[in-house]
Design a protein around this motif. Structure first.
Motif, PDB file in Angstrom:
ATOM      1  N   LYS A 171       0.818  -1.210   0.000  1.00 32.77           N
ATOM      2  CA  LYS A 171       0.000   0.000   0.000  1.00 32.77           C
ATOM      3  C   LYS A 171       0.857   1.269   0.000  1.00 32.77           C
ATOM      4  N   MET A 172       2.100   1.167   0.471  1.00 33.11           N
ATOM      5  CA  MET A 172       3.003   2.320   0.496  1.00 33.11           C
ATOM      6  C   MET A 172       3.507   2.701  -0.896  1.00 33.11           C
ATOM      7  N   SER A 173       3.413   1.790  -1.836  1.00 31.57           N
ATOM      8  CA  SER A 173       3.983   2.009  -3.164  1.00 31.57           C
ATOM      9  C   SER A 173       3.298   3.156  -3.904  1.00 31.57           C
ATOM     10  N   LYS A 174       4.087   3.913  -4.677  1.00 31.50           N
ATOM     11  CA  LYS A 174       3.567   5.011  -5.490  1.00 31.50           C
ATOM     12  C   LYS A 174       3.417   4.620  -6.959  1.00 31.50           C
ATOM     13  N   ILE A 175       3.449   3.354  -7.217  1.00 27.89           N
ATOM     14  CA  ILE A 175       3.396   2.850  -8.584  1.00 27.89           C
ATOM     15  C   ILE A 175       2.055   3.171  -9.236  1.00 27.89           C
ATOM     16  N   LYS A 176       2.082   3.431 -10.554  1.00 30.29           N
ATOM     17  CA  LYS A 176       0.865   3.688 -11.322  1.00 30.29           C
ATOM     18  C   LYS A 176       0.831   2.702 -12.492  1.00 30.29           C
ATOM     19  N   TYR A 177      -0.319   2.061 -12.691  1.00 30.84           N
ATOM     20  CA  TYR A 177      -0.464   1.087 -13.773  1.00 30.84           C
ATOM     21  C   TYR A 177      -1.215   1.706 -14.947  1.00 30.84           C
ATOM     22  N   THR A 178      -0.690   1.526 -16.137  1.00 37.05           N
ATOM     23  CA  THR A 178      -1.316   2.072 -17.335  1.00 37.05           C
ATOM     24  C   THR A 178      -0.739   1.393 -18.572  1.00 37.05           C
ATOM     25  N   THR A 179      -1.535   1.336 -19.642  1.00 40.95           N
ATOM     26  CA  THR A 179      -1.021   0.863 -20.931  1.00 40.95           C
ATOM     27  C   THR A 179      -1.113   1.963 -21.983  1.00 40.95           C
ATOM     28  N   ASP A 180      -1.324   3.183 -21.553  1.00 39.07           N
ATOM     29  CA  ASP A 180      -1.504   4.310 -22.472  1.00 39.07           C
ATOM     30  C   ASP A 180      -0.153   4.927 -22.840  1.00 39.07           C
ATOM     31  N   PRO A 181       0.295   4.763 -24.089  1.00 40.05           N
ATOM     32  CA  PRO A 181       1.597   5.306 -24.498  1.00 40.05           C
ATOM     33  C   PRO A 181       1.491   6.784 -24.886  1.00 40.05           C
ATOM     34  N   THR A 182       1.318   7.628 -23.893  1.00 43.67           N
ATOM     35  CA  THR A 182       1.160   9.058 -24.147  1.00 43.67           C
ATOM     36  C   THR A 182       2.456   9.657 -24.689  1.00 43.67           C
ATOM     37  N   ASP A 183       2.348  10.867 -25.214  1.00 43.83           N
ATOM     38  CA  ASP A 183       3.544  11.561 -25.707  1.00 43.83           C
ATOM     39  C   ASP A 183       4.555  11.741 -24.576  1.00 43.83           C
ATOM     40  N   LYS A 184       4.072  12.042 -23.372  1.00 46.74           N
ATOM     41  CA  LYS A 184       4.973  12.212 -22.238  1.00 46.74           C
ATOM     42  C   LYS A 184       5.687  10.902 -21.912  1.00 46.74           C
ATOM     43  N   TRP A 185       4.955   9.798 -22.022  1.00 48.99           N
ATOM     44  CA  TRP A 185       5.557   8.494 -21.761  1.00 48.99           C
ATOM     45  C   TRP A 185       6.662   8.200 -22.783  1.00 48.99           C
ATOM     46  N   VAL A 186       6.391   8.467 -24.052  1.00 42.90           N
ATOM     47  CA  VAL A 186       7.394   8.248 -25.095  1.00 42.90           C
ATOM     48  C   VAL A 186       8.603   9.153 -24.870  1.00 42.90           C
ATOM     49  N   ASP A 187       8.357  10.404 -24.467  1.00 40.32           N
ATOM     50  CA  ASP A 187       9.456  11.319 -24.161  1.00 40.32           C
ATOM     51  C   ASP A 187      10.306  10.772 -23.016  1.00 40.32           C
ATOM     52  N   GLY A 188       9.659  10.081 -22.073  1.00 38.85           N
ATOM     53  CA  GLY A 188      10.382   9.468 -20.968  1.00 38.85           C
ATOM     54  C   GLY A 188      11.295   8.350 -21.443  1.00 38.85           C
ATOM     55  N   ILE A 189      10.822   7.557 -22.406  1.00 35.88           N
ATOM     56  CA  ILE A 189      11.667   6.503 -22.972  1.00 35.88           C
ATOM     57  C   ILE A 189      12.884   7.130 -23.656  1.00 35.88           C
ATOM     58  N   LYS A 190      12.673   8.289 -24.284  1.00 37.60           N
ATOM     59  CA  LYS A 190      13.796   8.985 -24.921  1.00 37.60           C
ATOM     60  C   LYS A 190      14.857   9.362 -23.893  1.00 37.60           C
ATOM     61  N   VAL A 191      14.431   9.760 -22.695  1.00 37.09           N
ATOM     62  CA  VAL A 191      15.395  10.090 -21.640  1.00 37.09           C
ATOM     63  C   VAL A 191      16.240   8.864 -21.316  1.00 37.09           C
ATOM     64  N   TYR A 192      15.582   7.720 -21.189  1.00 35.02           N
ATOM     65  CA  TYR A 192      16.324   6.471 -20.961  1.00 35.02           C
ATOM     66  C   TYR A 192      17.280   6.197 -22.119  1.00 35.02           C
ATOM     67  N   TYR A 193      16.747   6.300 -23.329  1.00 39.65           N
ATOM     68  CA  TYR A 193      17.555   5.992 -24.515  1.00 39.65           C
ATOM     69  C   TYR A 193      18.790   6.881 -24.594  1.00 39.65           C
ATOM     70  N   ASP A 194      18.571   8.187 -24.401  1.00 34.10           N
ATOM     71  CA  ASP A 194      19.696   9.128 -24.472  1.00 34.10           C
ATOM     72  C   ASP A 194      20.728   8.842 -23.385  1.00 34.10           C
ATOM     73  N   ALA A 195      20.250   8.449 -22.207  1.00 30.54           N
ATOM     74  CA  ALA A 195      21.165   8.151 -21.099  1.00 30.54           C
ATOM     75  C   ALA A 195      22.020   6.928 -21.427  1.00 30.54           C
ATOM     76  N   ILE A 196      21.377   5.886 -21.944  1.00 32.33           N
ATOM     77  CA  ILE A 196      22.121   4.666 -22.294  1.00 32.33           C
ATOM     78  C   ILE A 196      23.113   4.957 -23.416  1.00 32.33           C
TER      79      ILE A 196
END
Length: 377
Positions: free
Chosen positions: A319-344
């Motif tokens: 219950k303490m977890s701040k996790i959020k469940y979703t399957t919606d690939p929003t533009d913000k979500w894709v931008d987040g993957i870019k942050v990972y990609y650029d970091a790697i």
């Protein structure tokens, strides 16, 4: 006369056996043909909160039947995937320990589909595994944990604590290609701290330590193997609840503030070969995951109880977890993957298919969101 009778009987028996064999062969052929129409998909997820929500439909079969797509468990390792009251696939389940293992198994062809970190799938694709990320699974749910005696919280205090150490701060991670590990190293470097993986390098601010599996996160502090670690929920919450550690940063609090809030983490992905051969199976799977994500967000109390039993951790920690469940690939979500990609990419960890590729090129190669967008209408 006896010889003639014997010959006739033998002939009848031979004819009967021949017809029987022919009918049996025809029946077996039809059975085999029918079985071949139902594909067997080898699938995996972990025993934690990020991907473990796939246990919920297995515990609430009647509830998920209402939506038309559900899993019917035949055993702990095998489930039927049902759509509109028709079996469309047999799912063979493998419990995996982390993204590195998933990437290896998919690369070897031993695993067809998986719930795992997006960074693991980027790494697998880089190493030549033809796959597609079909949908998000969740966001957030990552924490940095130090010893239980620490009484501070926030990046400024964490950075000061690291800089004040006379020796490199040993910070652990559960998998080399996991999202939490990439976040940690990226932030440390961006904030001007020196990082090494060489135990002999005493000049660095931080020594990153591979703890080789999430199951080793909790005991690593009490054994003094590391000074702290970064990991996915439920591990940070369990450490704090059981007084084995102290959460000093949640994902949303990593610098720069705002970049990591509601940030992507785990995804559902599958090998191209299987998606192309059985599109209806994967379309149904994404619909099931979408229904599952919504159910988990709308029934947090009930889901905490289910996952507590399955994963084997205290319900209050979940219950303490701040996790959020979703399957919606929003533009913000894709931008987040870019942050990972650029970091790697910046860390020089791509050496194959993704080396020197722009993120726009990567999106075309690795994302296929048609099913996710349809299920989220």
């Amino acid at each position: 006369m006896k010889k003639v009778l014997t010959f006739i009987i033998a002939g009848i028996l031979l004819f009967t056996v021949g017809c029987s064999s022919k009918n049996s062969s025809t029946t077996d052929s039809k059975t085999e043909e029918k079985t071949q129409d139902i594909p067997t998909i080898t699938i995996s997820w972990g025993n934690e909160l990020h991907t473990g929500i796939m246990n919920v439909p297995l515990k609430k079969v009647d509830e998920f039947k209402k939506s038309g797509v559900y899993m019917n468990p035949l055993s702990d390792e095998q489930f039927e995937l049902i759509k509109d009251n028709k079996k469309i696939a047999l799912l063979n389940f493998i419990k995996t320990k982390g993204g590195s293992e998933v990437a290896t198994l998919m690369g070897q062809g031993h695993l067809d589909a998986a719930f795992t970190s997006n960074t693991a799938m980027l790494s697998a694709y880089d190493q030549g595994t033809k796959l597609k990320i079909l949908s998000p699974v969740q966001t957030d749910g990552v924490g940095l944990v130090f010893g239980p005696d620490k009484n501070f919280y926030g990046w400024d205090d964490v950075k000061e604590y690291i800089k004040d150490s006379n020796t490199p701060m040993k910070l652990g991670y559960h998998s080399p290609v996991s999202g939490p590990r990439i976040v940690l190293e990226s932030v440390l470097r961006e904030q001007g701290l020196t990082v090494t993986e060489d135990p002999g390098d005493s000049s660095a601010d931080v020594l990153l330590v591979d703890l080789k599996g999430a199951q080793n996160l909790l005991p690593s502090l009490s054994s003094k193997q590391v000074d702290g670690w970064i990991g996915p929920s439920h591990y940070p919450e369990t450490a704090e609840y059981e007084k084995l550690g102290k959460i000093v940063l949640n994902l949303e609090d990593f610098p720069p503030i705002g970049q990591w809030d509601n940030f992507p983490c785990c995804v559902f992905a599958a090998r191209d070969e299987l998606i192309e051969k059985y599109p209806e199976v994967f379309k149904a799977m994404v619909q099931l995951i979408t229904d599952d994500a919504k159910y988990c967000m709308e029934h947090k109390e009930e889901v905490s109880g289910i996952l507590s039993e399955v994963i084997g951790v205290n319900e209050e920690a979940i219950k303490m977890s701040k996790i959020k469940y979703t399957t919606d690939p929003t533009d913000k979500w894709v931008d987040g993957i870019k942050v990972y990609y650029d970091a790697i990419d910046h860390m020089g960890k791509f050496s194959g298919e993704l080396k020197n590729k722009s993120f726009d090129e990567v999106k075309q190669k690795i994302f296929y969101f048609d099913y996710a967008k349809e299920s989220n209408k």
